[in-house]
Scaffold this motif. Structure first.
Motif, PDB file in Angstrom:
ATOM      1  N   ALA A 107       0.843  -1.146  -0.054  1.00 16.52           N
ATOM      2  CA  ALA A 107      -0.129  -0.041   0.071  1.00 16.52           C
ATOM      3  C   ALA A 107       0.757   1.223   0.136  1.00 16.52           C
ATOM      4  N   PHE A 108       2.109   1.306   0.499  1.00 15.33           N
ATOM      5  CA  PHE A 108       2.877   2.278   0.630  1.00 15.33           C
ATOM      6  C   PHE A 108       4.490   1.779   0.513  1.00 15.33           C
ATOM      7  N   PRO A 109       5.270   2.424  -0.461  1.00 15.43           N
ATOM      8  CA  PRO A 109       5.063   3.439  -1.388  1.00 15.43           C
ATOM      9  C   PRO A 109       4.059   2.638  -2.620  1.00 15.43           C
ATOM     10  N   SER A 110       3.401   3.349  -3.427  1.00 13.26           N
ATOM     11  CA  SER A 110       2.630   2.847  -4.510  1.00 13.26           C
ATOM     12  C   SER A 110       2.011   3.915  -5.405  1.00 13.26           C
ATOM     13  N   ASP A 111       2.269   3.556  -6.536  1.00 14.99           N
ATOM     14  CA  ASP A 111       1.771   4.708  -7.596  1.00 14.99           C
ATOM     15  C   ASP A 111       0.440   4.632  -7.680  1.00 14.99           C
ATOM     16  N   ASP A 112      -0.336   3.597  -7.347  1.00 16.06           N
ATOM     17  CA  ASP A 112      -1.873   3.389  -7.561  1.00 16.06           C
ATOM     18  C   ASP A 112      -2.286   3.173  -6.030  1.00 16.06           C
ATOM     19  N   PRO A 113      -2.491   3.850  -4.987  1.00 15.62           N
ATOM     20  CA  PRO A 113      -2.742   3.364  -3.728  1.00 15.62           C
ATOM     21  C   PRO A 113      -3.934   2.522  -3.670  1.00 15.62           C
ATOM     22  N   ARG A 133      -1.446  10.076   5.534  1.00 14.67           N
ATOM     23  CA  ARG A 133      -1.293  10.471   3.980  1.00 14.67           C
ATOM     24  C   ARG A 133      -0.402   9.562   3.557  1.00 14.67           C
ATOM     25  N   SER A 134       0.546   9.103   4.008  1.00 11.27           N
ATOM     26  CA  SER A 134       1.762   8.542   3.296  1.00 11.27           C
ATOM     27  C   SER A 134       2.391   7.103   4.274  1.00 11.27           C
ATOM     28  N   HIS A 135       3.284   7.344   4.922  1.00  7.99           N
ATOM     29  CA  HIS A 135       4.185   6.119   5.624  1.00  7.99           C
ATOM     30  C   HIS A 135       3.247   5.643   6.875  1.00  7.99           C
ATOM     31  N   GLY A 136       2.309   6.245   7.299  1.00 10.68           N
ATOM     32  CA  GLY A 136       1.818   5.782   8.341  1.00 10.68           C
ATOM     33  C   GLY A 136       1.744   6.562   9.869  1.00 10.68           C
ATOM     34  N   TYR A 137       3.045   7.252   9.754  1.00 13.42           N
ATOM     35  CA  TYR A 137       3.583   7.865  11.015  1.00 13.42           C
ATOM     36  C   TYR A 137       2.933   9.363  10.898  1.00 13.42           C
ATOM     37  N   ASP A 138       2.299   9.757   9.659  1.00 14.54           N
ATOM     38  CA  ASP A 138       1.527  10.955   9.778  1.00 14.54           C
ATOM     39  C   ASP A 138       0.082  10.833   9.966  1.00 14.54           C
ATOM     40  N   THR A 139      -0.481  10.627  11.052  1.00 11.86           N
ATOM     41  CA  THR A 139      -1.666  10.176  11.145  1.00 11.86           C
ATOM     42  C   THR A 139      -2.680  11.174  11.175  1.00 11.86           C
ATOM     43  N   THR A 140      -3.748  10.860  10.485  1.00  9.90           N
ATOM     44  CA  THR A 140      -4.899  11.952  10.015  1.00  9.90           C
ATOM     45  C   THR A 140      -5.939  11.504  11.219  1.00  9.90           C
ATOM     46  N   ASP A 141      -6.189  10.278  11.249  1.00  9.43           N
ATOM     47  CA  ASP A 141      -7.428   9.819  12.171  1.00  9.43           C
ATOM     48  C   ASP A 141      -7.106   8.584  12.976  1.00  9.43           C
ATOM     49  N   HIS A 142      -6.685   8.716  14.258  1.00  2.33           N
ATOM     50  CA  HIS A 142      -6.338   7.503  15.149  1.00  2.33           C
ATOM     51  C   HIS A 142      -7.615   6.253  15.234  1.00  2.33           C
ATOM     52  N   PHE A 143      -9.059   7.042  15.183  1.00  2.00           N
ATOM     53  CA  PHE A 143      -9.870   6.096  15.309  1.00  2.00           C
ATOM     54  C   PHE A 143     -10.389   5.366  13.928  1.00  2.00           C
ATOM     55  N   ARG A 144      -9.510   5.495  12.620  1.00  4.37           N
ATOM     56  CA  ARG A 144     -10.116   5.002  11.611  1.00  4.37           C
ATOM     57  C   ARG A 144      -8.810   4.045  11.112  1.00  4.37           C
ATOM     58  N   ILE A 145      -9.381   2.999  10.602  1.00  5.89           N
ATOM     59  CA  ILE A 145      -7.993   2.165   9.958  1.00  5.89           C
ATOM     60  C   ILE A 145      -7.846   2.886   8.711  1.00  5.89           C
ATOM     61  N   ASP A 146      -6.500   2.785   8.238  1.00  2.00           N
ATOM     62  CA  ASP A 146      -6.066   3.320   6.794  1.00  2.00           C
ATOM     63  C   ASP A 146      -6.930   2.912   5.925  1.00  2.00           C
ATOM     64  N   PRO A 147      -7.625   3.610   5.114  1.00  2.00           N
ATOM     65  CA  PRO A 147      -8.263   3.209   3.836  1.00  2.00           C
ATOM     66  C   PRO A 147      -7.561   2.125   2.904  1.00  2.00           C
ATOM     67  N   ARG A 148      -6.199   2.445   2.894  1.00  2.00           N
ATOM     68  CA  ARG A 148      -5.303   1.673   2.150  1.00  2.00           C
ATOM     69  C   ARG A 148      -5.239   0.382   2.608  1.00  2.00           C
ATOM     70  N   LEU A 149      -5.540   0.219   3.950  1.00  2.00           N
ATOM     71  CA  LEU A 149      -5.345  -1.326   4.463  1.00  2.00           C
ATOM     72  C   LEU A 149      -6.983  -1.718   4.447  1.00  2.00           C
TER      73      LEU A 149
END
Length: 432
Positions: free
Chosen positions: A23-29, A64-80
């Motif tokens: 899922a990261f890095p990925s040209d097409d997440p 947004r990127s590598h997982g350590y720039d969290t935007t929402d701690h209550f939501r599973i990353d949509p890429r996962l």
């Protein structure tokens, strides 16, 4: 020592999910509809076969990127994927007797974190979540896209408490606290007692690279910290031909064990893989023997059990080589990989048969630059371990007769008064 009872049997298999599933890095997440987190779930049988008792996950929350720039701690990353994918992973882990450790990034957040966006729009309450002023908030170690939280703000402590408790409620067994060394211990004294009130069996380990480990544990209230001192002592002593450095690190390690049991490792998602770090490939076995015969909570980074290589570089994208995508299990591996996996299984099994190794101390019995015989012991339990990083055989007398348990080409089960270890080899001996 107040760690949960189950931790004395813990051996983690660590995964960096975003890289592991491509899922990261990925040209097409990928999107949430691809449910990539279930690729990690598909590897749980492997973790169980390896002998691990739990899976330590890297970041799984929205970023947004590598997982350590969290935007929402209550939501599973949509890429996962989504909550259902996380719930399935926990359920499948439970069915195999595996624990789940989460990675909590609470020192800093990403630029899209709601409070950061609100602060930039002039929200005074949101501004107090961060240090500095809008447009010039403090960053984490110079990374402009990682905005440092203001841990003196009670609202931040409340938020961290809520996040940690939420995912423990959902089935996690503990937390690795990312960059814990950058957070003043005071916040943890406000957070962890409240978390433990609801989840007294949760294991909390802080990522700490250097410093006074026992004091940090005492001040913050962690159960453990990451043992970077020992990691460095292992690879550096093998590369430099200086087991005196290793012995010094083990003396320090014994002191730590008086107050807490560190998380030990020879590889993780932030460092060059041990098979690339060591100058002599044969010494990977010696490093693994050390990991599995000294006190601690051992952690195996996914791929190290197959002797994966990968060099971390100090540049943008420099972590990618040590965070590769894994295909569906089983992976096709060469003979070296098969042998390394078998050695991991054996040494993990040996540790499980000797659970006292969790808090074992070590004692040097014979030591020079490239040859080392040490005794690991707890109460009346003991093992002898011989390491030879030199080019000549290493023969040394034992303090008492012992039985050879393992070592490449060793006469297993033979009773000996002295042990001979071949060049760049190892031996483990137990009671006669």
């Amino acid at each position: 020592m107040a760690e949960p009872d189950w931790v004395q049997h813990a051996i983690w298999w660590q995964v960096y999910p975003l890289g592991f599933v491509g899922a990261f890095p990925s040209d097409d997440p990928p999107g949430a509809d691809q449910h990539r987190l279930r690729r990690v779930t598909a590897w749980l049988d492997h973790a169980q076969t390896l002998g691990a008792s739990g899976v330590a996950l890297g970041p799984v929350f929205a970023s947004r990127s590598h997982g350590y720039d969290t935007t929402d701690h209550f939501r599973i990353d949509p890429r996962l994927g989504d909550d259902a994918d996380f719930d399935d992973l926990v359920a499948q882990a439970r069915s195999r007797g595996l624990r789940v450790l989460l990675d909590g990034v609470f020192n800093h957040v990403g630029l899209d974190f709601p409070a950061h966006r609100a602060a930039l729009d002039g929200d005074e309450g949101a501004r107090r979540w961060f240090r500095g002023r809008p447009g010039r908030f403090s960053s984490f170690e110079g990374h402009a896209d990682l905005v440092a939280l203001n841990h003196t703000n009670p609202a931040v402590a409340d938020y961290v408490t809520e996040v940690m408790t939420h995912w423990l409620d959902r089935g996690a067994d503990g937390w690795r606290l990312d960059a814990a060394y950058a957070v003043a211990p005071k916040i943890w004294t406000q957070v962890l007692p409240r978390v433990r009130a609801a989840h007294p069996d949760a294991w909390i380990v802080g990522e700490v690279i250097h410093g006074d480990y026992p004091q940090i544990v005492a001040d913050a209230g962690f159960d453990a910290v990451t043992q970077y001192e020992l990691w460095k002592g292992i690879w550096s002593s093998l590369n430099d031909g200086n087991f005196h450095e290793l012995d010094w690190a083990l003396r320090r390690h014994d002191g730590f064990l008086d107050s807490f049991v560190p998380q030990t490792f020879i590889g993780n998602h932030d460092v060059t893989r041990i098979a690339s770090k060591l100058d002599n490939p044969a010494h990977v076995e010696l490093a693994l023997v050390l990991l599995m015969t000294v006190g601690g909570v051992p952690t195996i980074y996914a791929g190290d059990e197959f002797a994966f290589t990968g060099v971390k570089e100090d540049r943008a994208g420099g972590d990618d080589a040590v965070r590769p995508e894994f295909g569906a299990p089983p992976l096709p591996v060469d003979e070296t990989g098969q042998q390394m996996f078998a050695l991991h299984q054996f040494l993990i099994g040996l540790r499980r048969r000797h659970p006292w190794l969790h808090t074992a101390r070590t004692e040097a019995l014979s030591l020079d630059n490239r040859r080392y015989l040490y005794r690991c012991h707890a109460g009346d339990q003991e093992l002898f371990v011989a390491l030879n990083a030199g080019d000549e055989p290493f023969t040394v007398a034992l303090p008492r007769r012992a039985r050879i348990l393992a070592g490449a080409g060793a006469p297993v089960e033979e009773l000996v008064d002295e042990v001979t270890t071949p060049p760049h080899g190892w031996r483990i001996l137990g009671p006669a």
